[in-house]
Design an enzyme around this catalytic site. Structure first.
Site, mmCIF file in Angstrom:
data_model
loop_
_atom_site.group_PDB
_atom_site.id
_atom_site.type_symbol
_atom_site.label_atom_id
_atom_site.label_comp_id
_atom_site.label_asym_id
_atom_site.label_seq_id
_atom_site.Cartn_x
_atom_site.Cartn_y
_atom_site.Cartn_z
ATOM 1 N N GLY A 51 2.229 -6.816 -5.347
ATOM 2 C CA GLY A 51 3.396 -5.940 -5.361
ATOM 3 C C GLY A 51 3.498 -5.107 -4.103
ATOM 4 C CG LEU A 89 7.017 -7.689 -3.309
ATOM 5 C CD1 LEU A 89 8.029 -8.748 -3.771
ATOM 6 C CD2 LEU A 89 5.655 -8.328 -3.084
ATOM 7 C CG HIS A 90 5.005 -5.613 3.301
ATOM 8 N ND1 HIS A 90 4.921 -6.824 3.948
ATOM 9 C CD2 HIS A 90 3.753 -5.345 2.846
ATOM 10 C CE1 HIS A 90 3.673 -7.256 3.922
ATOM 11 N NE2 HIS A 90 2.946 -6.387 3.243
ATOM 12 N N GLY A 116 6.787 -8.733 5.124
ATOM 13 C CA GLY A 116 5.820 -9.837 5.222
ATOM 14 C C GLY A 116 5.854 -10.694 3.969
ATOM 15 C CG HIS A 117 4.597 -9.160 0.169
ATOM 16 N ND1 HIS A 117 4.437 -7.802 0.329
ATOM 17 C CD2 HIS A 117 3.376 -9.647 -0.158
ATOM 18 C CE1 HIS A 117 3.167 -7.484 0.084
ATOM 19 N NE2 HIS A 117 2.507 -8.579 -0.201
ATOM 20 C CG ASP A 156 -4.743 -10.131 3.805
ATOM 21 O OD1 ASP A 156 -5.345 -9.198 4.359
ATOM 22 O OD2 ASP A 156 -3.711 -9.960 3.150
ATOM 23 C CD GLN A 191 -6.008 -12.951 -0.030
ATOM 24 O OE1 GLN A 191 -6.516 -12.036 -0.649
ATOM 25 N NE2 GLN A 191 -4.701 -13.021 0.183
ATOM 26 N NE ARG A 243 -5.695 -1.244 0.562
ATOM 27 C CZ ARG A 243 -6.203 -2.396 0.131
ATOM 28 N NH1 ARG A 243 -6.134 -3.485 0.877
ATOM 29 N NH2 ARG A 243 -6.770 -2.466 -1.056
HETATM 30 O O1 PAF Z 1 -3.289 -10.847 -0.947
HETATM 31 C C1 PAF Z 1 -3.076 -10.325 -2.047
HETATM 32 O O2 PAF Z 1 -2.093 -9.618 -2.237
HETATM 33 C C2 PAF Z 1 -4.073 -10.551 -3.176
HETATM 34 O O3 PAF Z 1 -5.380 -10.616 -2.694
HETATM 35 C C3 PAF Z 1 -3.741 -11.779 -4.035
HETATM 36 C C4 PAF Z 1 -3.861 -13.067 -3.240
HETATM 37 C C5 PAF Z 1 -2.345 -11.653 -4.604
HETATM 38 C C6 PAF Z 1 -4.730 -11.866 -5.205
HETATM 39 O O4 PAF Z 1 -4.672 -10.733 -6.011
#
Ligand code: PAF
Length: 294
Positions: A31, A33-34, A36-37, A153, A156, A190
């Site tokens: 959530g 959301l900016h 980038g999302h 990320d 990730q 953040r």
């Molecule tokens: O990148 C994120 O926002 C989180 O790490 C994800 C991939 C949604 C998992 O909670």
């Protein structure tokens, strides 16, 4: 645009979509959301027939004392952004829906060894197991053909790609370029926590990546030399405390000695209580709408 809160309802909707031959894409998020999302949702909407955005602040990926309780939450705003960018539904489950036994009684965990130990994992040893566990669960719930994650990320993204390969999830992981503010700062939920002074210093991250990439373009191939160049630029930010700067192999995340175009320059810098991450491929430095970061 539908908001769905239960697994059973979501599965019903997406099973019907698939039975009509529609490809399903998912954008997993926590959530807040900016843009980038929004870029991830745009890409998913361009490539998939039905797009689900998941909004779940996953407690498993926060250690005690981290910012789970204060993590920014704005479901109404998220629904608006997701809908504006072509999502068909937002899946926003409660914690009980996701972890009915309680967050402390989730007995099954997905952990990608080695890749999860360095960089962010050195600071947050349980973080990536929490991420992988929830992403695996979301993949099982949504059943997407494609899943969209940001390159910001980078660790990730690499870990999720490896999880998908190792466990044969029938999902194509699509990594999408980092979206930046006009001054180069990588967008992150953040960033709002930065004080005005720290916000003014934060573009040094992207500028330092650009310096590293420029040195690479000028022929520098030593990872140590590139790290020093990046650290020199980061020193321009008086309040930035560097956690790490490294040049790594993009698939193994192992530090490299001699770099090539695909080597990933990664860094983390703390401003007060806010940790900022950024990264770039050496052959593909961060770019703004108006050109490279300088
Ligand atoms: O990148 C994120 O926002 C989180 O790490 C994800 C991939 C949604 C998992 O909670």
């Amino acid at each position: 645009m539908q908001i769905v809160t239960t697994i059973v309802e979501l599965r019903g909707l997406l099973d019907s979509a698939r039975s009509e031959g529609r490809t399903v894409g998912v954008v997993p998020t926590m959530g807040a959301l900016h843009p980038g999302h929004a870029a991830l949702v745009d890409r998913a909407a361009a490539e998939c027939d039905t797009v689900a955005v998941t909004v779940f602040v996953n407690p498993l990926q926060f250690a005690a004392g981290e910012d789970l309780d204060s993590y920014p939450r704005d479901l109404d705003g998220d629904v608006q952004v997701a809908g504006d960018h072509g999502a068909d539904l937002v899946f926003a489950p409660s914690e009980t829906e996701m972890y009915p036994a309680g967050r402390d009684r989730v007995l099954s965990e997905v952990r990608v060894a080695l890749l999860s130990d360095g960089m962010e994992g050195a600071q947050r040893p349980t973080h990536f197991a929490g991420v992988c566990t929830v992403v695996a669960k979301l993949f099982n719930i949504v059943g997407p053909a494609n899943a969209y994650f940001g390159e910001k990320d980078f660790q990730q993204l690499t870990i999720i790609r490896r999880m998908v390969d190792d466990l044969s999830f029938p999902v194509t992981v699509v990594g999408c370029p980092t979206v930046r503010e006009t001054d180069g700062l990588a967008m992150s939920s953040r960033n709002v926590r930065l004080s005005p002074d720290h916000r003014a210093q934060a573009p040094v991250l992207a500028a330092s990546l650009a310096d590293g990439a420029a040195a690479f373009a000028d022929g520098e191939r030593s990872a140590d030399a590139l790290v020093r160049i990046v650290e020199d630029r980061l020193a321009d930010a008086p309040d930035g405390q560097v956690d790490y700067v490294a040049v790594v192999d993009p698939a193994t995340l192992e530090p490299v000695g001699v770099v090539d175009r695909s080597s990933r320059l990664v860094l983390a810098v703390r401003f007060g209580g806010t940790r900022l991450l950024d990264n770039a491929a050496l052959g593909d430095p961060p770019r703004l709408a108006g050109g490279s970061v300088s």
